[in-house]
Design a protein around this motif. Structure first.
Motif, mmCIF file in Angstrom:
data_model
loop_
_atom_site.group_PDB
_atom_site.id
_atom_site.type_symbol
_atom_site.label_atom_id
_atom_site.label_comp_id
_atom_site.label_asym_id
_atom_site.label_seq_id
_atom_site.Cartn_x
_atom_site.Cartn_y
_atom_site.Cartn_z
ATOM 1 N N TRP A 1 -59.406 -79.962 73.424
ATOM 2 C CA TRP A 1 -58.518 -79.070 74.172
ATOM 3 C C TRP A 1 -58.460 -77.708 73.494
ATOM 4 O O TRP A 1 -58.537 -76.666 74.148
ATOM 5 N N GLY A 2 -58.338 -77.682 72.176
ATOM 6 C CA GLY A 2 -58.267 -76.419 71.450
ATOM 7 C C GLY A 2 -59.499 -75.562 71.647
ATOM 8 O O GLY A 2 -59.404 -74.347 71.875
ATOM 9 N N GLY B 1 -61.838 -70.863 74.553
ATOM 10 C CA GLY B 1 -62.853 -70.324 75.455
ATOM 11 C C GLY B 1 -62.209 -69.637 76.648
ATOM 12 O O GLY B 1 -62.619 -68.537 77.053
ATOM 13 N N ALA B 2 -61.180 -70.265 77.214
ATOM 14 C CA ALA B 2 -60.454 -69.668 78.342
ATOM 15 C C ALA B 2 -59.747 -68.390 77.906
ATOM 16 O O ALA B 2 -59.776 -67.375 78.614
ATOM 17 N N LEU B 3 -59.126 -68.424 76.739
ATOM 18 C CA LEU B 3 -58.441 -67.245 76.210
ATOM 19 C C LEU B 3 -59.429 -66.091 76.036
ATOM 20 O O LEU B 3 -59.140 -64.947 76.404
ATOM 21 N N GLY B 4 -60.606 -66.394 75.506
ATOM 22 C CA GLY B 4 -61.629 -65.370 75.325
ATOM 23 C C GLY B 4 -62.081 -64.752 76.633
ATOM 24 O O GLY B 4 -62.270 -63.541 76.725
ATOM 25 N N SER B 5 -62.237 -65.566 77.652
ATOM 26 C CA SER B 5 -62.651 -65.062 78.970
ATOM 27 C C SER B 5 -61.597 -64.141 79.572
ATOM 28 O O SER B 5 -61.921 -63.068 80.099
ATOM 29 N N ILE B 6 -60.343 -64.574 79.502
ATOM 30 C CA ILE B 6 -59.236 -63.762 80.035
ATOM 31 C C ILE B 6 -59.162 -62.439 79.274
ATOM 32 O O ILE B 6 -59.060 -61.362 79.858
ATOM 33 N N ALA B 7 -59.191 -62.510 77.953
ATOM 34 C CA ALA B 7 -59.054 -61.311 77.115
ATOM 35 C C ALA B 7 -60.209 -60.333 77.339
ATOM 36 O O ALA B 7 -60.001 -59.114 77.360
ATOM 37 N N GLU B 8 -61.409 -60.857 77.497
ATOM 38 C CA GLU B 8 -62.570 -59.989 77.722
ATOM 39 C C GLU B 8 -62.396 -59.176 79.002
ATOM 40 O O GLU B 8 -62.683 -57.979 79.029
ATOM 41 N N ARG B 9 -61.916 -59.828 80.045
ATOM 42 C CA ARG B 9 -61.685 -59.122 81.314
ATOM 43 C C ARG B 9 -60.627 -58.032 81.160
ATOM 44 O O ARG B 9 -60.644 -57.037 81.877
ATOM 45 N N GLU B 10 -59.691 -58.260 80.226
ATOM 46 C CA GLU B 10 -58.615 -57.287 80.022
ATOM 47 C C GLU B 10 -58.927 -56.289 78.908
ATOM 48 O O GLU B 10 -58.102 -55.442 78.588
ATOM 49 N N THR C 1 -59.359 -56.938 75.657
ATOM 50 C CA THR C 1 -58.612 -57.258 74.444
ATOM 51 C C THR C 1 -59.460 -58.124 73.527
ATOM 52 O O THR C 1 -60.113 -59.060 73.991
ATOM 53 N N ASP C 2 -59.429 -57.822 72.247
ATOM 54 C CA ASP C 2 -60.186 -58.595 71.260
ATOM 55 C C ASP C 2 -59.347 -59.772 70.766
ATOM 56 O O ASP C 2 -58.292 -59.580 70.163
ATOM 57 N N VAL C 3 -59.822 -60.973 71.038
ATOM 58 C CA VAL C 3 -59.127 -62.184 70.560
ATOM 59 C C VAL C 3 -60.063 -63.021 69.688
ATOM 60 O O VAL C 3 -59.873 -64.219 69.528
ATOM 61 N N SER C 4 -61.061 -62.369 69.112
ATOM 62 C CA SER C 4 -62.067 -63.090 68.335
ATOM 63 C C SER C 4 -61.487 -63.793 67.114
ATOM 64 O O SER C 4 -62.084 -64.746 66.611
#
Length: 136
Positions: A53-54, A59-68, A70-73
């Motif tokens: 799950w983590g 992966g979902a967080l990265g996709s959302i952030a990329e569209r916005e 925002t760097d969540v690396s």
């Protein structure tokens, strides 16, 4: 729906057993944790579920952030999956603690909530297990 990938894992022996993926990459013994009266010393279904799950959630967080933009690396998520007794049956519950460096608590919580809405694991568990997602 277009099937992109199917994981196949064979389990034997239940909570005190063994799991092996069809490609042989994942292979391990499982044991009940000490807290549940087991011998411990090996992984268990709740740990495996939390790990999967983590990884999916980030992966979902990265996709959302990329569209916005925002760097969540450097983001992390601590996934707590609990095995609970509920009357005469057992249920799971989960807590996801999301840490996104460089963002305010409010910005982090907004992204965390958006990721929770699109993560396949979060969608699969929605309405089925009590879940809390908190930006920390």
């Amino acid at each position: 729906m277009e099937k992109l990938y199917t994981a196949v894992v064979t389990a034997k022996g239940g909570r005190d057993g063994h799991v092996k993926s069809s490609d042989g990459i994942l292979e391990m013994d499982l044991h009940k944790p000490h807290e549940m009266g087991g011998q411990g010393g090996s992984s268990n279904p709740e740990q495996l579920f939390a790990a999967a799950w983590g990884a999916c959630y980030l992966g979902a967080l990265g996709s959302i952030a990329e569209r916005e933009g925002t760097d969540v690396s450097e983001a992390t998520v601590d996934v707590h999956v609990s095995f609970n007794k509920d009357g005469n049956s057992f249920v799971l519950s989960a807590e996801l603690d999301v840490h996104i460096p460089g963002l305010t608590a409010e910005e982090s919580q907004k992204l965390a909530d958006k990721a929770n809405k699109v993560c396949p694991y979060s969608k699969a568990t929605k309405g089925n297990i009590e879940t809390r997602v908190t930006a920390i």
